[in-house]
Design an enzyme around this catalytic site. Sequence first.
Site, PDB file in Angstrom:
ATOM      1  N   ALA A  16       0.703  -1.473  -0.087  1.00 21.23           N
ATOM      2  CA  ALA A  16       0.095   0.065  -0.044  1.00 21.23           C
ATOM      3  C   ALA A  16       0.978   1.642   0.095  1.00 21.23           C
ATOM      4  O   ALA A  16       0.583   2.873   0.294  1.00 21.23           O
ATOM      5  CB  ALA A  16      -1.126   0.109   1.642  1.00 21.23           C
ATOM      6  N   TYR A 156       3.705 -14.599 -13.302  1.00 22.45           N
ATOM      7  CA  TYR A 156       2.915 -13.990 -13.530  1.00 22.45           C
ATOM      8  C   TYR A 156       0.889 -14.672 -13.393  1.00 22.45           C
ATOM      9  O   TYR A 156       0.421 -14.174 -12.099  1.00 22.45           O
ATOM     10  CB  TYR A 156       2.785 -12.655 -13.489  1.00 22.45           C
ATOM     11  CG  TYR A 156       2.076 -11.271 -13.254  1.00 22.45           C
ATOM     12  CD1 TYR A 156       1.953 -10.767 -11.892  1.00 22.45           C
ATOM     13  CD2 TYR A 156       0.817 -10.602 -13.764  1.00 22.45           C
ATOM     14  CE1 TYR A 156       1.098  -9.529 -11.700  1.00 22.45           C
ATOM     15  CE2 TYR A 156       0.141 -10.187 -13.347  1.00 22.45           C
ATOM     16  CZ  TYR A 156       0.176  -9.312 -12.642  1.00 22.45           C
ATOM     17  OH  TYR A 156      -0.396  -8.753 -12.288  1.00 22.45           O
ATOM     18  N   ALA A 159       0.438 -17.275 -10.969  1.00 16.26           N
ATOM     19  CA  ALA A 159      -0.218 -16.887  -9.606  1.00 16.26           C
ATOM     20  C   ALA A 159      -1.142 -16.289  -9.468  1.00 16.26           C
ATOM     21  O   ALA A 159      -2.235 -16.235  -8.744  1.00 16.26           O
ATOM     22  CB  ALA A 159       1.226 -15.691  -9.166  1.00 16.26           C
TER      23      ALA A 159
END
Length: 255
Positions: A16, A156, A159
């Site tokens: 974040a 990617y 995943a």
Amino acid sequence: MTYTTHDPRTAIVTGAARGIGAAVARQLAGDGLAVGVIDLDEADCAGTVEAIRGDGGSALAVAADVADEAAVSAAVARIAAELGPPTVLVNNAGVGPRADLVEMSTEQWDTVLGINLRGPFLATRAVCPHMIEAGWGRIVTMSSISAVGDAARVDYGSAKAGLIGFTKSLALQLGRHGITANAIAPGFVVSDMTRASARRLGLGFDEFRRNAARSIPVGRVGQPEDIAHTASYLVSPGAGFVSGQVIYVAGGPVD
Ligand SMILES: NC(=O)c1ccc[n+]([C@@H]2O[C@H](COP(=O)([O-])OP(=O)(O)OC[C@H]3O[C@@H](n4cnc5c(N)ncnc54)[C@H](O)[C@@H]3O)[C@@H](O)[C@H]2O)c1
């Protein structure tokens, strides 16, 4: 939907410090949640935390690599102690380097799967006891349109597809505790991740995003706030009957 002072809640958002995660953290704080802001480097979280506090919200920066079991446990414990037990988790931290399969090192595969798939497992496992204790919880995990296949990134894409099975399994297992689990699958969103993709392809970012926008039905690329609004809905008290879903936030349908 906003939270009342009679119903205080703590959220954790991973990754974040910037990009989508920062926008989600600010949105949830604006909704009335205290937010634990996790990223690799505590100093990098300062912008997100100061923005939240400047808006009158409550936030705490904690450094943790989401792939590191001990670091994740310590971060969750500190947030629980300082902000209150977390009952909202947004698994957002992720990396998406490009490499063709034949050139991909085993180390890259392990790193990408470690951050993008093991990370949400570790964070969810650490936060879940607080949700079970509260009899209420919201888990939102950032998948991607790459879950349906990504020609440039098999690690990617694997995943992000794994996170959909993870989310549906969580929804099945945890629903009886009042916990929902959903995934957001963003399309092209303006962030450091897409800026890095443009650089790797040798394109200017404006050209890269203009090209992407041509194939997006709404005629533009996404902004982090587009994803933050969806997360806000999914973690809200009113979304308690929505679980095990994947919401494609991509400016159009995704096959
Ligand atoms: N930007 C897009 O177009 C897009 C599209 C689909 C999905 N996503 C997903 O959305 C999420 C956020 O992406 P973004 O575009 O904001 O990326 P970003 O690169 O701008 O931000 C990712 C954040 O995650 C942090 N991070 C990376 N590895 C970490 C680790 N091991 N532990 C803790 N924090 C870590 C980074 O420091 C960074 O602050 C990712 O999961 C990404 O895969 C992004």
